[in-house]
Scaffold this active site. Structure first.
Site, PDB file in Angstrom:
ATOM      1  N   ASP A  60       0.847  -1.185   0.000  1.00  0.00           N
ATOM      2  CA  ASP A  60       0.000   0.000   0.000  1.00  0.00           C
ATOM      3  C   ASP A  60       0.889   1.243   0.000  1.00  0.00           C
ATOM      4  O   ASP A  60       1.685   1.463   0.920  1.00  0.00           O
ATOM      5  CB  ASP A  60      -0.907  -0.016   1.239  1.00  0.00           C
ATOM      6  N   THR A  93      -2.864   5.917  -4.253  1.00  0.00           N
ATOM      7  CA  THR A  93      -1.743   6.648  -3.651  1.00  0.00           C
ATOM      8  C   THR A  93      -0.429   6.357  -4.376  1.00  0.00           C
ATOM      9  O   THR A  93       0.412   7.245  -4.513  1.00  0.00           O
ATOM     10  CB  THR A  93      -1.606   6.281  -2.168  1.00  0.00           C
ATOM     11  N   THR A  94      -0.249   5.115  -4.818  1.00  0.00           N
ATOM     12  CA  THR A  94       0.972   4.782  -5.551  1.00  0.00           C
ATOM     13  C   THR A  94       0.995   5.490  -6.903  1.00  0.00           C
ATOM     14  O   THR A  94       2.004   6.076  -7.309  1.00  0.00           O
ATOM     15  CB  THR A  94       1.080   3.263  -5.740  1.00  0.00           C
ATOM     16  N   ASP A 397      -9.107   0.596   1.779  1.00  0.00           N
ATOM     17  CA  ASP A 397      -9.067   1.172   0.433  1.00  0.00           C
ATOM     18  C   ASP A 397     -10.330   0.828  -0.344  1.00  0.00           C
ATOM     19  O   ASP A 397     -10.908   1.677  -1.036  1.00  0.00           O
ATOM     20  CB  ASP A 397      -7.840   0.650  -0.325  1.00  0.00           C
TER      21      ASP A 397
END
Length: 959
Positions: A60, A93-94, A397
């Site tokens: 994550d 987010t990545t 998520d």
């Protein structure tokens, strides 16, 4: 042009031009490279190992970046960017970090090619607006047309890269059911899905597919007493944020009682006050009482008699969610505006029922049928903590994604479809512009392709071929009216082909893609605008007082008494500005006076023989481990000390100052506020070191040294590390005089705690009262416990007395610690007993480490340990850990029970009554160490602990 120079008007370094821009890009690329390989359904996991060996395994992006101690200011922007994406959307987010780093890299290439940053920023902003507009008009599919299926597909897409991807069908349905269960309509008539009403509980055992959804908000704690009912319906819930315990007078309050009968009345009144408060709660109609603090046995008796459920030690986050769901008000005090104690029934919340159920091996309290909004709980099952933690992150998520899909009613195809479509569209748009922005938009279009490229590379596929095919499909979709359905073409990373991902169910909320583009662009622009970086040298407001003359000293070898050294030589600094130090209180004076007693220092230095002169005295070290370790540390760091200026904070008899002088120090300032400084000055003279060692009689806050120093040495540690500690003085000395990159000995300190068993001590102090000369005197035992165990005890124990491995209460880095951190230290702990024995209390001890400063103070990021690749950032974790390892093999002085004895010994906080613990039984709670308001040299100890379903509180003052 690049400038790197010392500005005469600014106390710091300045970098500008291309140098600082390139430095920022490199730092951001380093962050991007860390998370890049974890992108997509076949991305790899990261193992993050922090400085004491704790392990976190995850892919994550938000979690990875949150655990990295990033020091570079530009790289911090990307970390905050990931946090923003996680807060706003919950996923992606990545991707947002990778896109931002790629945009920045390509912008830097344009700057190198003489394109002005303002033109690039203008082009990026235009590209961002056009991209978001194209998504809304051409790529979006409305959810109403697709029914429940897209919600499940969105959840499956979100968790496809996570640990639970193999069971994505099962968990996707679980997530959708949970989100739909908390559906509500707000006052404006808008439909919302407050996922904070979904509580996630983790329980060891069984497989992941044994996880389930539970109607009602679950509190991970049981009833406070077994005599309470298991079920209450309907429930009136009181949410409290204070203790329901026998009232005690505040610390520092003293009552003088002449008549012993009055003492019993005081005790009775203390008990009656708590009883009256409970009666107010019950009369208001409360039959469920939740509190974040404790409830003692006396209070529980009244709740049991009233047939109410009371729950103590509820987490504040849980309490806030319960209050919101039930319509309750979190009450912090019974006091009203008139100064009386009342409880308004309007503060009560409502629920259909409150019931205690057993889940796995734990009792949980369920609140069902809440008044204002629905609440559900997800019970996760799994093999170990690593798995459960990653499952929780994956479900968080997915919950966020389903919520955003429901609230925005729009989805787009995943698998690189959106990025490829935008790349083709923006590339064409760029050719229609006749300005310099054309180049920036073209680079923006190329940068978006980083997502499908990384997805393909992580899947071990031919990225060049797949991305080329993908671009061809999207070009066809945008140029041929009958091929518009090709706009949903994306990558199938399992089979290595291009497919229609909308039909395949690989979809994401459109909001996620829009936010990724907006946030990444703004972050890239923010960093691109920077062309000048000024790094200031930290000053404490007395920087002008520092001299570069090399430092004057007293050639007469006399004692300097709390004044600037240069003033004794008749020198004056016309630029100096006075800053008033904190006042010296009566408690400080008494403290300094006590340390002037030779008996204190005799603990460490004992004179065996007396010769005709001081230089001929033979010394024997009573506290051998302490003194020899300090001497060895000085010799080990002789290269830092030789020819340098040293400050000895709290020099005492001056032995450490003399060791430093013998190691070749150019000059040693020995500072001590007590009158022992007078004798220290005589010792220095007797050893012929007056030309090197200058004794300053006064507080560190008051004395003045007219030069910067290279080394600070001090035996600052007190009992329990922080009690009677001189760390505040070391920090003050560091901020006033230490050069950047200077050495502090000791450099680090760690306070440990562990539960202990000490039956001999308990028997010696308490049990003998059971039978004294054949007389039963057990009535004295309660008073004996108060006298023996009210305050912490400094004594020596052995390793056999310790029940578990220790945990860290506080780790201190003397180079960075702030004085404010010492006001209050709060730590939670969780022990597992290694034996069956009575627990009599908790032991505290500390280690200090003597290590060199970091070789490069201007590091981009701190040293690291990231298993999936090298990086210049290191994982950190707030909380408690097992005993700190010493990977650098630095010299360590330990006061642990197994170590050679020192005068510090160990500090034991005894319980009034022992607690029997079984092997592998869990002991958990928290400890708070704070400075007393009565006297900052006193330390308040607030200890909360629970074991086998029972909770306790112990408060002590170390005087």
């Amino acid at each position: 042009m690049s400038i790197s120079a010392q500005n005469p008007d600014i106390s710091g370094d300045r970098q500008s031009g291309q140098d600082v821009r390139t430095q920022n890009v490199v730092a951001c690329q380093a962050i991007s490279n860390i998370v890049k390989t974890s992108l997509g359904p076949v991305g790899l996991d990261k193992m993050l190992v922090d400085d004491i060996g704790d392990v976190t395994i995850t892919n994550d992006g938000a979690t990875i970046l949150r655990m990295l101690e990033v020091e570079h200011p530009a790289a911090k922007v990307l970390v905050e960017l990931a946090e923003l994406q996680d807060r706003e959307v919950g996923d992606g987010t990545t991707s947002v970090v990778i896109v931002a780093a790629e945009l920045l890299k390509r912008a830097n290439d344009l700057v190198r090619n003489k394109i002005h940053p303002t033109s690039i920023i203008s082009g990026y902003r235009l590209a961002m607006r056009e991209a978001c507009k194209y998504i809304d008009e051409k790529l979006v599919t409305k959810v109403e047309k697709l029914g429940r299926v897209p919600l499940i597909n969105c959840a499956k897409t979100s968790m496809s890269s996570k640990l639970i991807s193999g069971d994505s069908d099962f968990f996707a349905n679980l997530v959708v059911d949970a989100v739909l269960s908390v559906k509500m309509t707000n006052q404006r008539g808008e439909i919302k899905y407050p996922i904070k009403g979904i509580n996630i509980l983790k329980a060891h055992g069984q497989s992941a597919r044994d996880s389930y959804l539970l109607k009602g908000y679950a509190l991970n704690t049981g009833r406070a007493a077994q005599g309470m009912p298991l079920r209450v319906s309907p429930a009136k819930i009181a949410c409290l944020d204070f203790n329901l315990q026998k009232t005690k007078m505040q610390l520092g309050v003293q009552v003088v009682v002449n008549d012993p009968r009055e003492l019993e009345k005081i005790r009775q009144r203390e008990a009656d006050m708590t009883k009256e408060r409970i009666e107010k709660l019950l009369k208001a109609g409360a039959n469920v009482i939740l509190t974040t603090k404790g409830i003692d046995d006396m209070a529980l008796k009244y709740f049991v008699e009233a047939g109410a459920i009371a729950v103590r030690r509820v987490r504040k986050d849980d309490m806030r969610h319960v209050a919101k769901a039930t319509g309750a008000t979190l009450v912090t005090t019974f006091a009203d505006m008139e100064g009386e104690e009342t409880f308004d029934p309007a503060h009560l919340g409502s629920a259909d029922e409150v019931v205690e159920e057993r889940i796995a091996d734990d009792d949980v309290v369920l609140i069902k049928g809440t008044k204002t909004s629905s609440a559900v709980s997800l019970i996760l099952r799994g093999a170990n903590d690593y798995m459960l933690d990653e499952m929780e992150r994956a479900l968080h998520d997915s919950l966020c994604i389903v919520k955003r899909t429901l609230e925005s009613n729009a989805v787009v195809a995943g698998g690189g479809a959106v990025e490829s479509a935008l790349s083709v569209y923006l590339e064409h748009l760029a050719t229609t512009l006749g300005s310099r922005e054309q180049l920036a938009i073209a680079e923006f279009a190329e940068a978006l392709l980083v997502i499908p490229k990384v997805l393909a590379v992580n899947a071990a596929k031919d990225a060049t071929e797949l991305v080329a095919k993908l671009r061809a499909y999207h070009h066809t979709a945008q140029t041929k009216a009958d091929k518009k359905h090709y706009s949903s073409m994306g990558l199938d990373l399992v089979n290595g082909i291009v497919r229609n991902n909308l039909e395949a169910g690989v979809i994401e909320p459109a909001m996620s893609k829009v936010k990724i583009i907006q946030f990444a662009t703004e972050a890239a622009i923010t960093i691109l605008r920077i062309d000048d970086m000024i790094k200031l040298v930290k000053e404490d407001g007395q920087g002008d007082e520092r001299s570069t003359r090399g430092g004057a000293h007293d050639p007469r070898g006399g004692l300097t008494n709390g004044v600037r050294v240069s003033d004794q030589l008749g020198e004056q600094n016309p630029l100096e500005t006075q800053k008033s130090p904190p006042p010296c209180t009566d408690f400080d004076v008494a403290y300094f006076h006590s340390y002037a007693h030779v008996g204190i220092h005799e603990e460490m230095i004992k004179v065996l023989s007396f010769a005709s002169s001081l230089t001929a005295r033979a010394l024997k070290l009573k506290d051998r481990a302490r003194t020899e370790t300090y001497k060895e540390a000085i010799m080990q760091h002789q290269s830092f000390i030789q020819g340098k200026v040293v400050v000895d904070v709290g020099c005492g008899t001056g032995i450490l100052s003399i060791f430093c002088a013998q190691a070749g120090a150019k000059r040693v300032y020995a500072v001590d506020a007590s009158d022992i400084a007078v004798q220290a000055n005589e010792v220095v003279k007797a050893n012929g070191l007056s030309d090197k060692v200058i004794v300053l009689h006064g507080r560190v806050e008051d004395v003045e040294i007219d030069e910067e120093v290279d080394v600070i040495i001090s035996e600052w540690m007190g009992y329990m590390l922080l009690y009677e500690s001189m760390l505040g003085s070391v920090i003050t000395a560091r901020d006033r005089w230490l050069k950047p990159g200077g050495l502090i000995l000791p450099s680090h300190a760690t306070l440990y705690m562990a539960p202990v068993s000490h039956p001999d001590r308990y028997s010696h102090s308490i049990d003998f009262w059971r039978n004294v000369y054949g007389i039963d005197m057990s009535a004295m035992m309660q008073l004996a416990k108060q006298c023996a165990f009210e305050e912490p005890s400094v004594e020596s124990i052995s390793g056999e007395n310790v029940l578990t491995w220790p945990e860290v209460v506080k780790h201190i880095d003397c180079q960075t610690v702030k004085i404010q951190e010492l006001d209050s230290v709060i730590a939670s702990y969780k022990f597992k007993s290694m034996m069956r024995a009575p627990m009599h209390g908790f032991g505290f001890w500390f280690d200090v480490e003597f290590s060199e400063p970091a070789s490069s103070p201007a590091k981009t990021t701190s040293a690291t340990s990231v298993a999936s690749g090298s990086s210049s950032v290191s994982p950190s974790r707030e909380g408690n850990h097992k005993k700190r390892s010493n990977p650098s093999d630095a010299l360590v002085l330990s006061t642990s029970p197994e170590a050679p004895p020192t005068h510090w010994q160990q500090t034991i906080v005894y319980l009034y009554d022992p607690v029997d613990v079984e092997q592998d039984q869990v002991i958990e709670g928290s400890v708070t160490l704070s400075q007393s308001k009565e006297n900052r040299r006193f330390m308040n100890i607030h200890l909360e602990y629970s074991s086998a379903g029972r909770s306790f509180v112990k408060e002590s003052v170390m005087r």
